[in-house]
Design a protein around this motif. Structure first.
Motif, mmCIF file in Angstrom:
data_model
loop_
_atom_site.group_PDB
_atom_site.id
_atom_site.type_symbol
_atom_site.label_atom_id
_atom_site.label_comp_id
_atom_site.label_asym_id
_atom_site.label_seq_id
_atom_site.Cartn_x
_atom_site.Cartn_y
_atom_site.Cartn_z
ATOM 1 N N ARG A 1 -2.488 -7.125 -10.255
ATOM 2 C CA ARG A 1 -3.938 -7.277 -9.221
ATOM 3 C C ARG A 1 -5.046 -7.043 -11.120
ATOM 4 N N ALA A 2 -5.402 -6.444 -11.719
ATOM 5 C CA ALA A 2 -6.673 -6.121 -12.477
ATOM 6 C C ALA A 2 -6.141 -7.998 -13.251
ATOM 7 N N ARG B 1 1.969 5.939 -5.745
ATOM 8 C CA ARG B 1 1.121 6.716 -7.874
ATOM 9 C C ARG B 1 2.973 6.548 -8.548
ATOM 10 N N GLU C 1 0.427 -0.914 0.332
ATOM 11 C CA GLU C 1 0.067 -0.006 -0.222
ATOM 12 C C GLU C 1 0.565 1.490 0.372
ATOM 13 N N VAL D 1 1.546 1.380 -3.510
ATOM 14 C CA VAL D 1 0.723 2.094 -4.063
ATOM 15 C C VAL D 1 0.300 3.172 -3.794
ATOM 16 N N ALA E 1 3.537 1.061 -8.462
ATOM 17 C CA ALA E 1 1.372 1.656 -7.998
ATOM 18 C C ALA E 1 1.128 1.085 -9.623
ATOM 19 N N ALA E 2 1.502 1.481 -10.626
ATOM 20 C CA ALA E 2 0.598 1.240 -12.035
ATOM 21 C C ALA E 2 1.091 -0.469 -11.962
ATOM 22 N N ASP F 1 -3.991 -12.035 -7.150
ATOM 23 C CA ASP F 1 -4.550 -12.374 -6.097
ATOM 24 C C ASP F 1 -5.144 -13.853 -6.079
ATOM 25 N N ILE G 1 1.513 -2.493 -10.316
ATOM 26 C CA ILE G 1 0.840 -3.304 -9.096
ATOM 27 C C ILE G 1 -0.807 -3.651 -9.622
ATOM 28 N N GLU G 2 -0.967 -2.645 -9.711
ATOM 29 C CA GLU G 2 -2.239 -2.956 -9.885
ATOM 30 C C GLU G 2 -3.138 -2.902 -11.232
ATOM 31 N N ALA G 3 -2.256 -3.685 -12.206
ATOM 32 C CA ALA G 3 -2.383 -4.485 -13.911
ATOM 33 C C ALA G 3 -2.168 -5.441 -12.963
#
Length: 264
Positions: free
Chosen positions: A238-239, A227, A221, A224, A231-232, A243, A234-236
């Motif tokens: 996860r999407a 930003r 976190e 994340v 972070a980019a 997980d 990690i978000e990709a």
């Protein structure tokens, strides 16, 4: 330990059995002459000051504590009677009840070290039968602290779950490393550079976790929150289902662990 403790390792020539044996000797939990090891084929050349045998019953008779380190598929054919001594199993899926019934002892510990025992960095959860004494527990802790870190858990269900989580040892980080190296290769990074970079990331992360004692969730976190590029990424991930993929893998490992016990 204050008194001479005679330890036997069934499967002492195996990879995990050998790693545990070396950790025991390094920690001086017993002397080489009080250590009995078994093998199946050619007599090993390591641990020459210890007693080697192909007879697992002889090993059990010579020992106060017996560690069983064989493949779960092989253990039913051991043909060993422990006669009330302390038994420590490092086999996945084999229950306390199964061990006690076949080996003829009520002092049973079920544990799950991982591959990092070779470098003294294993995490080993273990669970004990009700007949295991406080002295027995002290012995178990000393053995697994010699291999890394350890926790006594309260149920065999915990061990079944941790078979996939911590029993994997370096396998899951290696899976991540393999995926990262493949992606680096697709972007033209030489393999030797990619391997050094990925290894440094994983080793460095582990040492930071040890030193800072920070929850990985907090670390994620924090990145994340910056930003930035991480972070980019990690978000990709996860999407894309990162997980969910991890959860599916752990569920598969848990299912396999339970089935191994049922089929033995």
């Amino acid at each position: 330990m204050s008194e001479a403790l005679k330890i036997g390792v069934i499967g002492g020539n195996g990879w995990l059995g050998g790693a545990i044996t070396q950790s025991i000797l390094d920690a001086k939990l017993t002397s080489p002459k009080d250590l009995t090891l078994s093998y199946r084929s050619e007599r090993p050349t390591r641990f020459q000051d210890s007693y080697w045998t192909r007879d697992n019953q002889q090993l059990a008779d010579r020992s106060d504590v017996i560690i069983v380190s064989v493949r779960p598929a092989d253990w039913p054919s051991l043909g060993v009677t422990i006669n009330g001594k302390l038994i420590i199993s490092v086999m996945a899926g084999i229950t306390l009840c199964q061990l006690a019934e076949q080996l003829k002892t009520e002092r049973v510990v079920r544990s799950l070290p991982n591959a990092a025992a070779e470098v003294g960095k294993s995490y080993t959860p273990w669970v004990a039968s009700t007949q295991v004494t406080d002295r027995d527990r002290s012995i178990v802790r000393r053995i697994f602290e010699a291999c890394g870190s350890t926790d006594e858990v309260t149920s065999e269900a915990d061990i079944d779950y941790l078979t996939g989580l911590s029993g994997s040892g370096p396998a899951f980080p290696a899976l991540l490393a393999d995926a990262m190296m493949k992606d680096a290769a697709e972007h033209g990074i030489p393999s030797e550079i990619a391997q050094r970079a990925v290894t440094a990331v994983l080793v460095g992360a582990g040492r930071l976790f040890e030193r800072r004692e920070e929850c990985p969730t907090d670390t994620v976190e924090t990145f994340v929150g910056y930003r930035g590029t991480t972070a980019a990424a990690i978000e990709a991930m996860r999407a894309a289902g990162f997980d969910a993929a991890v959860a599916a893998g752990l569920a598969a490992a848990l299912k396999k662990s339970v089935r191994m016990g049922e089929s033995s």
